[in-house]
Design an enzyme around this catalytic site. Structure first.
Site, short mmCIF file in Angstrom:
data_model
loop_
_atom_site.label_atom_id
_atom_site.label_comp_id
_atom_site.label_asym_id
_atom_site.label_seq_id
_atom_site.Cartn_x
_atom_site.Cartn_y
_atom_site.Cartn_z
N THR A 1 -20.58 -11.27 3.87
CA THR A 1 -19.72 -10.62 4.87
C THR A 1 -19.86 -11.29 6.23
O THR A 1 -18.86 -11.59 6.90
CB THR A 1 -20.04 -9.12 4.96
OG1 THR A 1 -19.65 -8.48 3.75
CG2 THR A 1 -19.32 -8.47 6.13
N ASN B 1 -13.30 -10.36 -6.81
CA ASN B 1 -14.42 -9.48 -7.12
C ASN B 1 -14.04 -8.30 -8.00
O ASN B 1 -14.90 -7.71 -8.65
CB ASN B 1 -15.06 -8.95 -5.83
CG ASN B 1 -14.04 -8.37 -4.87
OD1 ASN B 1 -13.09 -9.05 -4.46
ND2 ASN B 1 -14.21 -7.12 -4.48
N GLN C 1 -18.81 -14.08 -5.36
CA GLN C 1 -18.82 -13.72 -6.77
C GLN C 1 -18.95 -14.93 -7.69
O GLN C 1 -19.45 -14.82 -8.81
CB GLN C 1 -17.54 -12.96 -7.13
CG GLN C 1 -17.42 -11.59 -6.52
CD GLN C 1 -18.35 -10.57 -7.15
OE1 GLN C 1 -18.87 -10.77 -8.24
NE2 GLN C 1 -18.55 -9.46 -6.46
N SER D 1 -23.58 -15.27 -1.23
CA SER D 1 -24.36 -14.05 -1.17
C SER D 1 -25.62 -14.22 -2.00
O SER D 1 -25.63 -14.92 -3.02
CB SER D 1 -23.53 -12.88 -1.73
OG SER D 1 -24.32 -11.73 -1.91
N GLY D 2 -26.70 -13.54 -1.60
CA GLY D 2 -27.93 -13.55 -2.38
C GLY D 2 -27.90 -12.53 -3.50
O GLY D 2 -28.25 -12.84 -4.64
N HIS D 3 -27.44 -11.32 -3.22
CA HIS D 3 -27.61 -10.22 -4.18
C HIS D 3 -26.59 -10.21 -5.30
O HIS D 3 -26.68 -9.39 -6.21
CB HIS D 3 -27.63 -8.87 -3.45
CG HIS D 3 -26.28 -8.38 -3.01
ND1 HIS D 3 -25.60 -7.39 -3.69
CD2 HIS D 3 -25.52 -8.71 -1.96
CE1 HIS D 3 -24.47 -7.14 -3.06
NE2 HIS D 3 -24.39 -7.92 -2.01
N THR E 1 -34.48 -14.23 14.14
CA THR E 1 -35.66 -14.67 13.40
C THR E 1 -35.35 -14.74 11.91
O THR E 1 -34.83 -13.79 11.33
CB THR E 1 -36.83 -13.69 13.63
OG1 THR E 1 -37.12 -13.64 15.03
CG2 THR E 1 -38.07 -14.15 12.87
N CYS F 1 -17.42 -2.06 -1.93
CA CYS F 1 -17.18 -2.00 -0.49
C CYS F 1 -16.06 -1.03 -0.14
O CYS F 1 -15.88 -0.71 1.03
CB CYS F 1 -16.85 -3.40 0.04
SG CYS F 1 -18.22 -4.56 -0.13
#
Length: 388
Positions: free
Chosen positions: A76, A156, A184, A204-206, A243, A328
């Site tokens: 996002t 998606n 995706q 995206s990671g997840h 960070t 979402c």
């Protein structure tokens, strides 16, 4: 089997145990817990090295140079960096049109709406009935006024895969920049930026067995730099201050490395399970497929159970975890805007369910799901509940 059977991997995937172990090693005093921006001692050097390794792992999955990868908080944010960042940079210029589609993720659609408030014109292309945007469809909306074309590689909700290589080439014919949301598709559809003339990509990671709260932004070395949308410290070459979350970055890096190593075998296995599920459920009268039959994500299956409200149907399916569309927009009661754009009626869009399979889905779970959904469908149909 564990109940409910998890078939909502498009919403999020569970973290791979190997990834969780890697992340854990970056949290405590005994591991790599330091601030990667600390340049004066070993703890900072170790953290910076972990980030560099992960950056290379993400780059390797898509054929990029590691210097072209910027870590963000998720796809996002990466989508916002592409659309909003470029809108800020080129505001007031002669290229004041952004082209997208009606079925993009809300991160793109809402960013484009924000760009409209900055004075840009946004063109939203209607896809074909399978959810595809073709180069010919795109060319109808291109001119020397177009700044950016942003089209997702894989949808998606319905899983249809676009040819972003051809779309990017078409956009470049008119001097437009090209961005694609690959949240995706990464690790599930081939991506090689050495062959695809894309300028920007979002990851995206997840969605690929990594942690939530981490993503990446690909920016081609010679592409214009968007204006940063997060300021403070100049991290990530000034594009994304803050960070660095070393544990999340290391987790995403390993997740992408594991996906690269198992790409062919894993996707073939998942696609075979998807087809097993499709053939089992589409044998029922009134059940039909949404999206493309062939060019689709290996784990995505979106079906319409005609005559039933999807939300009500889900309440009966307590032994499986599925969804009626994008997580979402799960709070919305309106029918899926994606399915409506594909031409489904409001009733049929409401009656559609997305099954999304993944790395940990088993054949036993698929066979159970087929029998279970069939039983519940026929049971409710016999009561007349489907045909109110």
């Amino acid at each position: 089997m564990k109940f409910p059977v998890y078939l909502d991997n498009a919403a999020t995937t569970p973290v791979d145990p190997r990834v969780a172990e890697k992340m854990s090693s970056c949290l405590t005093m005994d591991g790599v817990f330091g601030n990667a921006a600390s340049k004066t001692h070993l703890y900072g050097w170790q953290a910076a090295e972990a980030v560099d390794i992960a950056r290379n792992q993400v780059a390797d999955l898509v054929g990029a140079d590691s210097r072209e990868i910027v870590f963000t908080s998720g796809a996002t944010e990466s989508d916002n960096l592409a659309v909003t960042g470029l809108a800020f940079r080129f505001q007031g210029g002669t290229r004041n049109v952004i082209v997208t589609s009606e079925i993009e993720h809300k991160a793109i659609l809402d960013s484009c709406s924000f760009a409209e408030r900055l004075g840009y014109q946004v063109v939203r292309i209607k896809p074909d009935r399978e959810g595809r945007i073709t180069p010919e469809m795109l060319r109808e909306h291109l001119s020397d006024r177009v700044l950016l074309v942003t089209l997702m590689q894989a949808n998606n909700e319905v899983g249809t895969v676009n040819d972003i290589k051809a779309l990017a080439e078409t956009a470049h014919e008119y001097g437009a920049l090209f961005h694609s949301d690959c949240a995706q598709s990464a690790g599930k559809v081939s991506i090689d930026v050495r062959e695809m003339p894309v300028d920007y990509l979002s990851f995206s990671g997840h969605k690929l067995y990594g942690p939530k709260g981490i993503g990446a932004f690909y920016i081609r070395n010679d592409a214009p730099r968007p204006e940063a949308v997060i300021h403070g410290g100049g991290h990530e070459r000034g594009l994304r201050s803050g960070t660095l979350a070393v544990h999340q970055i290391a987790g995403m890096g390993l997740a992408y490395e594991l996906a690269r190593q198992s790409f062919a075998a894993e996707n073939a296995r998942v696609a075979a399970l998807r087809e097993r599920l499709r053939h089992g459920l589409c044998s029922l009268a009134g059940v039909s497929l949404n999206g493309a039959a062939r060019d689709r994500l290996p784990g995505n299956l979106n079906l319409t159970f005609r005559g039933v409200d999807g939300e009500q149907f889900l309440l009966t399916l307590t032994k499986i975890a599925v969804s009626t569309g994008s997580a979402c927009t799960s709070a919305a009661v309106e029918p899926s805007y994606v399915l409506r754009a594909l031409g489904l009626s409001p009733a049929d869009a409401h009656a559609s369910i997305r099954f999304s399979l993944g790395r940990f889905t088993t054949e036993e779970e698929i066979d159970f799901t087929v029998d279970y959904v069939k039983t519940e469908y026929l049971k409710l149909k016999a009561k007349g509940d489907f045909w109110k």
